[in-house]
Write a protein that holds these residues in place. Structure first.
Motif, PDB file in Angstrom:
ATOM      1  N   TRP A  50       0.818  -1.215   0.000  1.00 52.96           N
ATOM      2  CA  TRP A  50       0.000   0.000   0.000  1.00 52.96           C
ATOM      3  C   TRP A  50       0.849   1.262   0.000  1.00 52.96           C
ATOM      4  CZ3 TRP A  50      -4.329   0.789  -1.990  1.00 52.96           C
ATOM      5  CH2 TRP A  50      -5.318  -0.196  -1.997  1.00 52.96           C
ATOM      6  N   LEU A  53       1.869   1.701  -3.580  1.00 55.06           N
ATOM      7  CA  LEU A  53       0.702   2.096  -4.371  1.00 55.06           C
ATOM      8  C   LEU A  53       0.273   3.521  -4.061  1.00 55.06           C
ATOM      9  CD1 LEU A  53      -1.415  -1.177  -4.273  1.00 55.06           C
ATOM     10  CD2 LEU A  53      -0.142  -0.244  -6.219  1.00 55.06           C
ATOM     11  N   TYR A  54       0.303   3.905  -2.783  1.00 52.16           N
ATOM     12  CA  TYR A  54      -0.052   5.280  -2.425  1.00 52.16           C
ATOM     13  C   TYR A  54       0.901   6.284  -3.075  1.00 52.16           C
ATOM     14  CZ  TYR A  54      -3.619   3.995   1.005  1.00 52.16           C
ATOM     15  OH  TYR A  54      -4.755   3.529   1.620  1.00 52.16           O
ATOM     16  N   ILE A  57      -0.241   6.497  -6.663  1.00 55.26           N
ATOM     17  CA  ILE A  57      -1.507   7.237  -6.706  1.00 55.26           C
ATOM     18  C   ILE A  57      -1.252   8.738  -6.561  1.00 55.26           C
ATOM     19  CG2 ILE A  57      -3.673   7.655  -5.452  1.00 55.26           C
ATOM     20  CD1 ILE A  57      -3.520   4.615  -4.663  1.00 55.26           C
ATOM     21  N   TRP A  77     -10.044  10.678  -9.878  1.00 55.08           N
ATOM     22  CA  TRP A  77      -8.913  10.490  -8.969  1.00 55.08           C
ATOM     23  C   TRP A  77      -9.362  10.783  -7.534  1.00 55.08           C
ATOM     24  CZ3 TRP A  77      -6.158  13.155  -5.350  1.00 55.08           C
ATOM     25  CH2 TRP A  77      -4.952  12.577  -4.938  1.00 55.08           C
ATOM     26  N   GLN A  80     -11.751   7.932  -6.275  1.00 53.08           N
ATOM     27  CA  GLN A  80     -11.076   6.706  -5.868  1.00 53.08           C
ATOM     28  C   GLN A  80     -10.360   6.899  -4.539  1.00 53.08           C
ATOM     29  OE1 GLN A  80      -7.587   5.998  -5.591  1.00 53.08           O
ATOM     30  NE2 GLN A  80      -7.123   8.108  -6.134  1.00 53.08           N
ATOM     31  N   ASN A  84     -11.012   4.695  -1.329  1.00 55.49           N
ATOM     32  CA  ASN A  84      -9.855   4.006  -0.748  1.00 55.49           C
ATOM     33  C   ASN A  84      -9.757   4.302   0.746  1.00 55.49           C
ATOM     34  OD1 ASN A  84      -7.046   3.716   0.160  1.00 55.49           O
ATOM     35  ND2 ASN A  84      -6.590   3.238  -1.966  1.00 55.49           N
ATOM     36  N   VAL A 111     -11.180   3.140 -10.183  1.00 53.06           N
ATOM     37  CA  VAL A 111      -9.795   3.044 -10.656  1.00 53.06           C
ATOM     38  C   VAL A 111      -9.781   2.738 -12.154  1.00 53.06           C
ATOM     39  CG1 VAL A 111      -7.654   1.711 -10.467  1.00 53.06           C
ATOM     40  CG2 VAL A 111      -8.851   2.438  -8.403  1.00 53.06           C
ATOM     41  N   PHE A 129      -1.574   3.862 -12.649  1.00 57.49           N
ATOM     42  CA  PHE A 129      -2.696   3.224 -11.950  1.00 57.49           C
ATOM     43  C   PHE A 129      -2.842   1.740 -12.274  1.00 57.49           C
ATOM     44  CE2 PHE A 129      -6.173   5.770  -9.765  1.00 57.49           C
ATOM     45  CZ  PHE A 129      -5.288   6.676  -9.218  1.00 57.49           C
ATOM     46  N   TYR A 132      -2.163  -0.495  -9.314  1.00 59.94           N
ATOM     47  CA  TYR A 132      -3.244  -0.227  -8.364  1.00 59.94           C
ATOM     48  C   TYR A 132      -4.497  -0.995  -8.771  1.00 59.94           C
ATOM     49  CZ  TYR A 132      -6.366   2.983  -5.658  1.00 59.94           C
ATOM     50  OH  TYR A 132      -7.270   3.545  -4.801  1.00 59.94           O
ATOM     51  N   TRP A 135      -4.007  -4.622  -7.894  1.00 57.43           N
ATOM     52  CA  TRP A 135      -4.094  -4.869  -6.450  1.00 57.43           C
ATOM     53  C   TRP A 135      -5.523  -4.725  -5.939  1.00 57.43           C
ATOM     54  CZ3 TRP A 135      -1.167  -7.285  -3.092  1.00 57.43           C
ATOM     55  CH2 TRP A 135      -1.452  -7.168  -1.737  1.00 57.43           C
ATOM     56  N   VAL A 136      -6.254  -3.736  -6.433  1.00 57.24           N
ATOM     57  CA  VAL A 136      -7.639  -3.547  -5.989  1.00 57.24           C
ATOM     58  C   VAL A 136      -8.509  -4.708  -6.488  1.00 57.24           C
ATOM     59  CG1 VAL A 136      -9.691  -2.062  -6.146  1.00 57.24           C
ATOM     60  CG2 VAL A 136      -7.452  -1.049  -5.713  1.00 57.24           C
TER      61      VAL A 136
END
Length: 151
Positions: A50, A53-54, A57, A77, A80, A84, A111, A129, A132, A135-136
């Motif tokens: 995370w 990913l953050y 993002i 954006w 999401q 999140n 996303v 993305f 991301y 992963w989501v």
């Protein structure tokens, strides 16, 4: 050369916000007692994944803010990010696996919609993305499995 202040602000907002929310909604005894699918990753993996990913993002958001500020992609954006940030309090705080599943599915759609909306006007943000999205999608599968295994 662009000034670093907006990029730093995006990183602080996203990474800082994610870490703050994560620190307030740590998995506890309730989560430890849930029946988990065989593909459930170890708890230690979530923090590093995370955090990375953050960061992606945040960079994507900063790029949209710089290049396509008034766009649908920028609005997606923000959407999401809100989805999140509310998932952990709902899942861990409220211990609501079903509500969290709805949120993560909406997040998955947001996303994917962001990627589509950013693809033509600013492809680098859309490409950031893709991990991301993967992963989501995995998180949605995991959340759905937890929902089915723990009625």
């Amino acid at each position: 050369m662009p000034r670093p202040i907006p990029l730093i602000a995006f990183i602080l907002l996203v990474v800082g916000g994610g870490l703050l929310i994560g620190s307030q909604t740590l998995p506890g005894p309730w989560y430890a007692e849930l029946q988990k699918p065989v593909f459930n990753p170890p708890n230690w993996l979530f923090g590093p994944v995370w955090t990375l990913l953050y960061l992606l993002i945040a960079i994507a958001g900063w790029q949209c803010w710089r290049y396509i500020r008034s766009s649908l992609a920028m609005r997606l954006w923000w959407l999401q990010l809100a989805l999140n940030f509310i998932w952990s309090p709902v899942f861990f705080g409220m211990q609501s696996i079903g509500c969290a599943l709805i949120i993560v599915l909406l997040l998955l759609l947001a996303v994917a919609a962001f990627i589509m909306a950013a693809w033509r006007p600013h492809r680098p943000a859309a490409l950031l993305f893709l991990p991301y999205l993967a992963w989501v999608a995995f998180a949605a599968l995991l959340n759905g499995s937890l929902f089915l295994l723990n009625p």
